[in-house]
Design a protein around this motif. Structure first.
Motif, PDB file in Angstrom:
ATOM      1  N   CYS A  38       0.841  -1.195   0.000  1.00 42.70           N
ATOM      2  CA  CYS A  38       0.000   0.000   0.000  1.00 42.70           C
ATOM      3  C   CYS A  38       0.874   1.242   0.000  1.00 42.70           C
ATOM      4  N   ASN A  39       0.360   2.289  -0.634  1.00 40.10           N
ATOM      5  CA  ASN A  39       1.093   3.548  -0.697  1.00 40.10           C
ATOM      6  C   ASN A  39       0.782   4.475   0.463  1.00 40.10           C
ATOM      7  N   LEU A  40      -0.147   4.064   1.345  1.00 37.10           N
ATOM      8  CA  LEU A  40      -0.452   4.862   2.532  1.00 37.10           C
ATOM      9  C   LEU A  40       0.071   4.149   3.778  1.00 37.10           C
ATOM     10  N   ALA A  41      -0.057   4.805   4.927  1.00 32.46           N
ATOM     11  CA  ALA A  41       0.440   4.250   6.191  1.00 32.46           C
ATOM     12  C   ALA A  41      -0.577   4.530   7.290  1.00 32.46           C
ATOM     13  N   CYS A  42      -1.798   4.017   7.106  1.00 33.79           N
ATOM     14  CA  CYS A  42      -2.910   4.362   7.986  1.00 33.79           C
ATOM     15  C   CYS A  42      -2.673   3.889   9.419  1.00 33.79           C
ATOM     16  N   LYS A  43      -3.069   4.729  10.360  1.00 35.80           N
ATOM     17  CA  LYS A  43      -2.820   4.442  11.773  1.00 35.80           C
ATOM     18  C   LYS A  43      -3.526   3.186  12.253  1.00 35.80           C
ATOM     19  N   CYS A  45      -4.339   0.464  10.326  1.00 36.00           N
ATOM     20  CA  CYS A  45      -4.268  -0.592   9.310  1.00 36.00           C
ATOM     21  C   CYS A  45      -4.202  -1.988   9.912  1.00 36.00           C
ATOM     22  N   ARG A  46      -5.167  -2.824   9.530  1.00 36.13           N
ATOM     23  CA  ARG A  46      -5.210  -4.218   9.957  1.00 36.13           C
ATOM     24  C   ARG A  46      -3.949  -4.955   9.543  1.00 36.13           C
ATOM     25  N   ALA A  47      -3.456  -4.682   8.322  1.00 31.58           N
ATOM     26  CA  ALA A  47      -2.329  -5.423   7.764  1.00 31.58           C
ATOM     27  C   ALA A  47      -0.983  -4.794   8.089  1.00 31.58           C
ATOM     28  N   ALA A  48      -0.976  -3.606   8.709  1.00 29.20           N
ATOM     29  CA  ALA A  48       0.276  -2.860   8.916  1.00 29.20           C
ATOM     30  C   ALA A  48       1.041  -2.805   7.588  1.00 29.20           C
ATOM     31  N   ALA A  49       0.296  -2.528   6.513  1.00 31.47           N
ATOM     32  CA  ALA A  49       0.851  -2.584   5.159  1.00 31.47           C
ATOM     33  C   ALA A  49       1.881  -1.490   4.916  1.00 31.47           C
ATOM     34  N   ILE A  50       2.877  -1.819   4.102  1.00 28.65           N
ATOM     35  CA  ILE A  50       3.863  -0.833   3.674  1.00 28.65           C
ATOM     36  C   ILE A  50       4.013  -0.936   2.160  1.00 28.65           C
ATOM     37  N   ASN A  51       4.646   0.071   1.565  1.00 32.56           N
ATOM     38  CA  ASN A  51       4.712   0.165   0.109  1.00 32.56           C
ATOM     39  C   ASN A  51       5.904  -0.619  -0.426  1.00 32.56           C
ATOM     40  N   LYS A  52       5.752  -1.922  -0.481  1.00 31.61           N
ATOM     41  CA  LYS A  52       6.784  -2.806  -1.016  1.00 31.61           C
ATOM     42  C   LYS A  52       6.125  -4.111  -1.431  1.00 31.61           C
ATOM     43  N   PRO A  53       6.760  -4.866  -2.315  1.00 33.93           N
ATOM     44  CA  PRO A  53       6.196  -6.164  -2.677  1.00 33.93           C
ATOM     45  C   PRO A  53       6.258  -7.120  -1.488  1.00 33.93           C
ATOM     46  N   TYR A  54       5.260  -7.986  -1.379  1.00 34.54           N
ATOM     47  CA  TYR A  54       5.230  -9.000  -0.338  1.00 34.54           C
ATOM     48  C   TYR A  54       5.419 -10.372  -0.969  1.00 34.54           C
ATOM     49  N   GLU A  55       6.209 -11.210  -0.344  1.00 36.27           N
ATOM     50  CA  GLU A  55       6.441 -12.550  -0.865  1.00 36.27           C
ATOM     51  C   GLU A  55       5.192 -13.418  -0.703  1.00 36.27           C
ATOM     52  N   GLY A  56       5.018 -14.320  -1.647  1.00 38.26           N
ATOM     53  CA  GLY A  56       3.968 -15.325  -1.507  1.00 38.26           C
ATOM     54  C   GLY A  56       2.585 -14.891  -1.940  1.00 38.26           C
ATOM     55  N   GLU A  57       2.442 -13.693  -2.505  1.00 37.40           N
ATOM     56  CA  GLU A  57       1.113 -13.259  -2.939  1.00 37.40           C
ATOM     57  C   GLU A  57       0.619 -14.140  -4.085  1.00 37.40           C
ATOM     58  N   SER A 144      -3.804  13.017   8.561  1.00 37.22           N
ATOM     59  CA  SER A 144      -3.181  12.556   9.796  1.00 37.22           C
ATOM     60  C   SER A 144      -3.521  11.089  10.054  1.00 37.22           C
ATOM     61  N   PHE A 145      -4.785  10.726   9.845  1.00 35.93           N
ATOM     62  CA  PHE A 145      -5.238   9.356  10.074  1.00 35.93           C
ATOM     63  C   PHE A 145      -4.593   8.403   9.071  1.00 35.93           C
ATOM     64  N   ARG A 146      -4.445   8.860   7.839  1.00 40.46           N
ATOM     65  CA  ARG A 146      -3.929   8.012   6.766  1.00 40.46           C
ATOM     66  C   ARG A 146      -2.408   7.998   6.679  1.00 40.46           C
ATOM     67  N   GLY A 147      -1.755   8.900   7.367  1.00 41.48           N
ATOM     68  CA  GLY A 147      -0.305   8.838   7.474  1.00 41.48           C
ATOM     69  C   GLY A 147       0.462   9.377   6.293  1.00 41.48           C
ATOM     70  N   VAL A 148      -0.232   9.989   5.325  1.00 37.78           N
ATOM     71  CA  VAL A 148       0.436  10.524   4.129  1.00 37.78           C
ATOM     72  C   VAL A 148      -0.217  11.842   3.744  1.00 37.78           C
ATOM     73  N   GLU A 149       0.591  12.872   3.582  1.00 39.89           N
ATOM     74  CA  GLU A 149       0.057  14.159   3.132  1.00 39.89           C
ATOM     75  C   GLU A 149      -0.453  14.028   1.701  1.00 39.89           C
ATOM     76  N   GLY A 150      -1.618  14.565   1.445  1.00 35.11           N
ATOM     77  CA  GLY A 150      -2.217  14.484   0.120  1.00 35.11           C
ATOM     78  C   GLY A 150      -3.237  13.364  -0.022  1.00 35.11           C
ATOM     79  N   ALA A 151      -3.411  12.535   1.035  1.00 40.70           N
ATOM     80  CA  ALA A 151      -4.350  11.418   0.952  1.00 40.70           C
ATOM     81  C   ALA A 151      -5.783  11.910   0.757  1.00 40.70           C
ATOM     82  N   TYR A 152      -6.143  13.003   1.428  1.00 43.58           N
ATOM     83  CA  TYR A 152      -7.500  13.549   1.327  1.00 43.58           C
ATOM     84  C   TYR A 152      -7.779  14.043  -0.091  1.00 43.58           C
ATOM     85  N   ASP A 153      -6.871  14.839  -0.620  1.00 44.86           N
ATOM     86  CA  ASP A 153      -7.053  15.351  -1.984  1.00 44.86           C
ATOM     87  C   ASP A 153      -7.087  14.204  -2.986  1.00 44.86           C
TER      88      ASP A 153
END
Length: 372
Positions: A38-43, A45-57, A144-153
């Motif tokens: 994911c390209n966001l970093a939401c506070k 997030c169930r998956a604690a997702a980060i913007n990188k490929p994940y193995e095994g998808e 602020s909630f989504r962790g990335v400036e510009g998420a709202y726009d």
């Protein structure tokens, strides 16, 4: 984890057998985590997702086989979620394939990566609706909630692209102390933007959500919020749905009784024919690696579609069979007269106690004592 209760009970749940009546539990809804990237970093997030490929998808052939397997069980709504589903290059091929199999395909992008071309491809591939989250009524709150400036726009821009091609969209909002005071304004914004629905989600402290557990609203605030939500039914053109908030289905019946009404499809729509916690009963979650769970927040491995057919997991998982036996609910959930329409949040129970059949920890309702 392996199938079964993770606290030392492999192969089943410690509270006993599945329901004796062998009632059918039709599959209504599947959420597939198409990618954890994911390209966001939401506070929250169930998956604690980060913007990188994940193995095994699951790769493309495995994804198409998954659509085949789901279609063998029924024709549920399939939510292509993430992470951010638009980070998969094959997402529209998967959507088209699912559509052609008779599945109702929907998608949950965050909006920030959407382009006019994406919106058109969503329509062309048979996507019926998208959900875009707004967790604040203002740019500052949402970003602020989504962790990335510009998420709202970005979210609002994605919404405009959807509207331009006639694609229905709904607004999802995760409620915590961070935005509780903004919920009425978010709903007003959803109406202004032209959304068809507003779905509220009560924070479940898993993934990154564990780190803001102090921002979980209280049981009293929970009651007040869901009563407010009930009051909006006749005040807004939006379809309203409370998710990860099973108490709403108790409150709906309590309020209807106070108003001298009966709860029916004609008066209360789909709310009259569904229940609160659908995990393992009408809904399931499939991870990016093919692990099946009752929901995205209840991280109890119930089988893997790369090893066992989805149909066998849905019909025979001992975790799912335990969840379908409402008589085995523990504590006040087990005593509650509303357990068949509410059920309590099994994920909150699990996070609080390690037992997904324990009583819901964020409920102030005291069940009516049974007559002896």
């Amino acid at each position: 984890m392996t199938e079964g209760h993770p606290a030392g009970h492999p192969g089943g749940h410690p509270h006993g057998a599945p329901p004796k009546d062998k009632k059918e539990f039709p599959l209504r809804l599947v959420a597939w985590e198409t990618t954890r990237a994911c390209n966001l970093a939401c506070k929250h997030c169930r998956a604690a997702a980060i913007n990188k490929p994940y193995e095994g998808e699951l790769d493309t052939p495995a994804a198409l086989r998954l659509m085949d397997q789901i279609a063998e069980v029924g024709q549920p709504i399939v939510i292509l979620t993430g992470g951010e589903p638009l980070l998969r290059d094959d997402i529209f091929d998967i959507a088209r394939y699912g559509t052609d199999k008779g599945l109702r395909m929907v998608m949950a992008p965050n909006g920030t990566l959407m382009t006019p071309a994406h919106a058109q491809r969503m329509v062309d591939s048979g996507i019926k609706r998208i959900s875009i989250s707004l967790d604040g009524a203002t740019r500052e709150k949402h970003d602020s909630f989504r962790g990335v400036e510009g998420a709202y726009d970005g979210a609002l821009r994605g919404i405009e692209y959807a509207k331009a091609v006639g694609l229905d969209f709904q607004i999802n909002t995760t409620i915590s102390k961070l935005n509780l005071d903004q919920i009425p304004r978010i709903q007003e914004l959803a109406v202004k933007l032209g959304a068809v629905a507003h779905h509220i989600f009560l924070l479940v402290p898993t993934g990154r959500g564990k780190y803001i557990i102090d921002q979980e609203i209280t049981a009293q605030e929970y009651e007040e919020t869901l009563n407010w939500f009930y009051d909006q039914r006749d005040k807004t053109p939006l379809q309203l749905k409370a998710t990860c908030a099973p108490h709403y289905y108790r409150i709906l019946r309590q309020r209807a009784r106070e108003e001298g009404k009966s709860v029916s499809f004609e008066s209360h729509g789909l709310d009259a024919v569904t229940r609160g916690c659908l995990g393992g009963t009408g809904f399931c979650f499939i991870s990016h690696r093919g692990v099946v769970q009752p929901c995205g927040f209840l991280q109890v491995d119930s089988g893997n579609v790369t090893e066992t057919s989805f149909a066998d997991i849905w019909r025979g998982s001992k975790v799912f069979l335990a969840l379908r036996n409402y008589d085995e609910l523990q504590g006040k959930c087990g005593e509650c007269e509303y357990k068949r329409v509410c059920g309590g949040c099994r994920a909150r129970a699990f996070e609080a106690t390690g037992d997904f059949m324990a009583e819901e920890p964020l409920c102030s309702y005291q069940p009516t004592p049974r007559r002896k």
